[in-house]
Design an enzyme around this catalytic site. Structure first.
Site, PDB file in Angstrom:
ATOM      1  CB  CYS A  96      46.357  44.954  46.006  1.00 35.48           C
ATOM      2  SG  CYS A  96      47.745  44.034  45.317  1.00 35.48           S
ATOM      3  CG  HIS A 196      44.397  41.054  48.779  1.00 32.66           C
ATOM      4  ND1 HIS A 196      43.576  41.849  48.016  1.00 32.66           N
ATOM      5  CD2 HIS A 196      45.579  41.002  48.121  1.00 32.66           C
ATOM      6  CE1 HIS A 196      44.232  42.239  46.936  1.00 32.66           C
ATOM      7  NE2 HIS A 196      45.446  41.750  46.974  1.00 32.66           N
TER       8      HIS A 196
HETATM    9  N1  GLN Z   1      48.106  43.665  39.241  1.00 33.46           N
HETATM   10  C1  GLN Z   1      48.831  44.165  40.375  1.00 33.46           C
HETATM   11  C2  GLN Z   1      50.161  43.476  40.635  1.00 33.46           C
HETATM   12  O1  GLN Z   1      50.300  42.306  40.348  1.00 33.46           O
HETATM   13  C3  GLN Z   1      47.962  44.148  41.607  1.00 33.46           C
HETATM   14  C4  GLN Z   1      47.671  42.762  42.105  1.00 33.46           C
HETATM   15  C5  GLN Z   1      46.602  42.740  43.173  1.00 33.46           C
HETATM   16  O2  GLN Z   1      45.718  43.566  43.201  1.00 33.46           O
HETATM   17  N2  GLN Z   1      46.647  41.737  44.010  1.00 33.46           N
HETATM   18  O3  GLN Z   1      51.071  44.095  41.114  1.00 33.46           O
END
Ligand code: GLN
Length: 247
Positions: A96, A196
């Site tokens: 992510c 995740h």
């Molecule tokens: N900050 C990033 C987004 O919102 C990644 C989010 C995350 O790692 N879950 O796109």
């Protein structure tokens, strides 16, 4: 450093204080446990923002909110150690925010564009809506299950190959021919995904794939609760999809 007949495996979790919001640090526990059960000695190190990235065979980047993601990016960009480690053969799993920041650039809430590390060619922009929910991806003939929570959408460069094709959820939120979204990226020893879970806890076969790369040898099969759970999830998926070739 990654290569053949490794008996001592070093796993580095990069910046867990910034990129650990969704339990992605658990990926290290899964890798360590599955390697140890195959008789491999394992050392897991947590690398803080001001520390140097060690010479580890597996490097892990997790997810995080926009602010910590930027901090992590600036920390990693202060020298070329990460690129060097990866070029030397270390396996990199980037989840992510971690996946977004190893790309060319990404956009955070408010419209600021942040330069990424450029380890893969990808541009992340803000999507029309936040993607939150289950993510089911086909990776080769395997199913990857997980969940996603991100505001960015990622367009891969024309030379990049996604990690998998999305069956449910959004992943990168971009199509790759046909009407299917794709998830993540796969370039040699770099694996990126929006999943995740932690993704390796939910998909032990993927943990074994990373270990196989890092150790440079095939691994004997392992039975565990996680494997059973994945198998039963896949069986349920199989009720809806005839073409599942998993297990
Ligand atoms: N900050 C990033 C987004 O919102 C990644 C989010 C995350 O790692 N879950 O796109």
């Amino acid at each position: 450093m990654a290569g053949n007949d490794v008996t001592m495996l070093k796993i580095a979790v990069l910046y867990p204080e910034l990129l650990g919001t969704y339990g992605d640090g658990g990926n290290a526990l899964v890798l360590a446990s599955r390697a140890r059960r195959r008789g491999v000695e394992v050392e897991v190190v947590q690398v803080a923002l001001d520390e140097e990235i060690p010479d580890a065979q597996i490097l892990l980047l997790g997810g995080g909110e926009d602010g910590p993601q930027r901090q992590a990016t600036y920390g990693l960009a202060k020298d070329d150690t990460l690129a060097k480690r990866v070029n030397d053969g270390a396996v990199l799993l980037a989840v992510c925010a971690g996946f977004q920041l190893i790309g060319t650039s990404y956009e955070v809430e408010g419209g600021l564009h942040v330069e990424g590390l450029g380890l893969v060619e990808s541009v992340t922009t803000r999507g029309a809506k936040r993607r939150v929910g289950d993510l089911l991806t086909r990776v080769g003939n395997r199913w990857m299950v997980g969940f996603e929570n991100h505001g960015g959408e990622t367009e891969l460069g024309s030379n990049e190959v996604p990690l998998g094709v999305v069956e449910a959820g959004a992943g990168n939120g971009r199509f790759a021919g046909g009407a299917r979204y794709v998830d993540g990226v796969r370039r040699g020893n770099i694996f990126g995904t929006y999943a995740h879970g932690p993704v390796l806890a939910q998909n032990p076969w993927f943990a074994d794939e990373l270990l196989t790369h890092a150790l440079g040898r095939e691994l004997e099969p392992l039975s565990s609760v996680a494997d059973d759970l994945h198998r039963s999830r896949v069986r349920e998926i199989g009720d809806f999809h005839d073409d599942v070739v998993d297990y």
